[in-house]
Design an enzyme around this catalytic site. Sequence first.
Site, PDB file in Angstrom:
ATOM      1  CD  GLU A  21      10.204 -16.815  19.447  1.00  0.00           C
ATOM      2  OE1 GLU A  21      10.340 -16.387  18.277  1.00  0.00           O
ATOM      3  OE2 GLU A  21      10.816 -17.813  19.893  1.00  0.00           O
TER       4      GLU A  21
ATOM      5  CG  HIS B 163      19.788 -19.150  24.538  1.00  0.00           C
ATOM      6  ND1 HIS B 163      20.475 -18.654  23.467  1.00  0.00           N
ATOM      7  CD2 HIS B 163      18.819 -19.945  24.018  1.00  0.00           C
ATOM      8  CE1 HIS B 163      19.973 -19.133  22.333  1.00  0.00           C
ATOM      9  NE2 HIS B 163      18.957 -19.914  22.642  1.00  0.00           N
TER      10      HIS B 163
END
Lengths: 319, 328
Positions: free
Chosen positions: B59, B128
């Site tokens: 990322e 998440h």
Amino acid sequence: MTTSEVSRDDLRSFLESMWLIRAFEEKAAEIYARGKINGLLHLGMGLEGVASGAASAMRRDDYVFGGHRAHAHAIARGADITSMMAELAGRSTGLCGGKGGTMHLSAPDVGFVTATGVVAGNIPLALGAALSAREAGREQVSAAVFGDGAGQAGVFHESLNIASLWKLPMLFICENNGYAEFSPLSDHTLVERLSEYAKTYGVPRVTVDGNDVLAVRDAIAEAVQRARAGKGPSFVECLTHRLRGHYEGKKSEYERSEIDSKDVVRIFERKLIESGDILRDEATEIARLARERVEQAAKAALDAPWPQADQVTTQVLST
Amino acid sequence: MAETRYINGIQQALLEEMADDSTIRVMGEDVTFGGPFGATKGLVEAYGESRVINTPISEATIVGMAVGAAITGLRPVLEIMFVDFITLGMDQLVNHAAKLHYMTGGQLEVPLTIRATCGVGGGYGAHHSQSLEAWFSHVPGLKVVAPYTPADAKALLKSSIRDNNTVLFLEHRGLYWTRGEELAEHEQVALGEAVVRRAGKDITILGVSKMVGTALKAAEQLAEHGIEAEVIDPRTLAPLDLDTIVSSVKRTGHLVIAHEAVETGGIGAEIAARVQEAAFNELAAPVMRVGAPFSPVPTSIALEKEFVPGPEQVIEAVRRSIAYNRVA
């Protein structure tokens, strides 16, 4: 170093480029000491060979992304030194209108896209530009220039992996001067040669003497050729010496007596004189002209107006 | 009007924009497989792997790579699978994407859209499920969009992609399969425009993302008790359409702000501060906030249920606001 295969004009151009960078950095140091430049000033004295060598092997439409110590590359690419000095001094006529300063120079018209104050932060940016270059199909290349301190950052490794995986036209140009900010490299890693990392990722690599501008030029030219041919990235590690401290106001790691022997500009100048490619007087004149140009640039920069107050909140968003 | 799902609105926006602009590159983890929820389904078949690019799980680098591509001629749409993972890319987002236009004196533009799934549901746990819109809204140089309806998901994604700035496009996972009217042909929604989802005269309720639905449910129940709530969906959080919010509050005199992010330091705090600066005299009560408790998102669905505010918490805040006795 062999100067025999290089034309005298080219040798002279290298010396001119290196002296211009040196004169700029010396002047910046002087102005900084007088309090006319603020902030953290990271000078590139000792790195002129890498910048001049790299720039000579690249095209104007190639992309270069510098780090916090990147004046040399901007100058070597051909950025206007008056606008650069004005940017260092925070004036409205600076490259970035005074909003970037020494660590965030930007001259996209000569292929010096931008520079970053975050160590290794420019590497993913250069990776993205390499993707743009590949997609544009004009055989451009993109280069990230960073120091040995960047080699311990995650994005360095992630970017090597992606550049290799996608065969992007990218150059990893490492200025390994043995110091990561204030600490010797040995405090941060057991890996002395950053080019070793490239091996793992299947990226062709070479380590050259960064004090040999022609060796740098040759290594970069080979990497550029590979990139333009669609053969992917390369890693060029240049072993250099940072003649000043991490930033101005900090002591150099070298003894005064040592500096001359590690000074890339003096080394190259002596070499050209010894080989008879240039007369001592000519070399002296090149240095004098560089200092004169920089003197004029500095005067114009410091005479330039400050940015208007309303500039604080302009260009936050593109409209 | 035909109906569609939120996820299809996103997918349609990507398909249509890619057809119109050859510089668009969709990139991210698993995007060639449609991603975990199918938002990028069909793109690689339509546009090939040179325009729909599968990235490694890196990322920090893929955010920076998208920025680098954006400043050199491409228009990337990057998917960060879960907004929680953007923490790895914060240097590139905050120090580079958000600041390059400014730091270069306007020489560089960063036409980049970052899509990210956010929100609680189904026991996904603390890595998440977060809602981080307040972080992004705090950074000068970023735009932040949080659509609620399928039509807005499509329209706002199209506007985000066409924008020449970095836009954080936050998609609530709990909305992906919700249905709503399709976007009318040629209809556009500009960034920075709030919308009134329900008209009312007694109190204003502002919901963020999925909490617009919670606010609407609360409003229905309140109506049964004679309280007519106006529900506002800001749609874009940065820049914020303060005018629409303030003009509503000036009519109703009451404001409740509901979001799924933790209440402390949330976007509700900023909106509350700005509304009281603009409409202090018209406010009959302090601005009330409804948000998650100050804790990470728990995993057990028994705890998750307690974590996310529901209509009853919104109603409770409305009652406190209306019952508030202002001492002159």
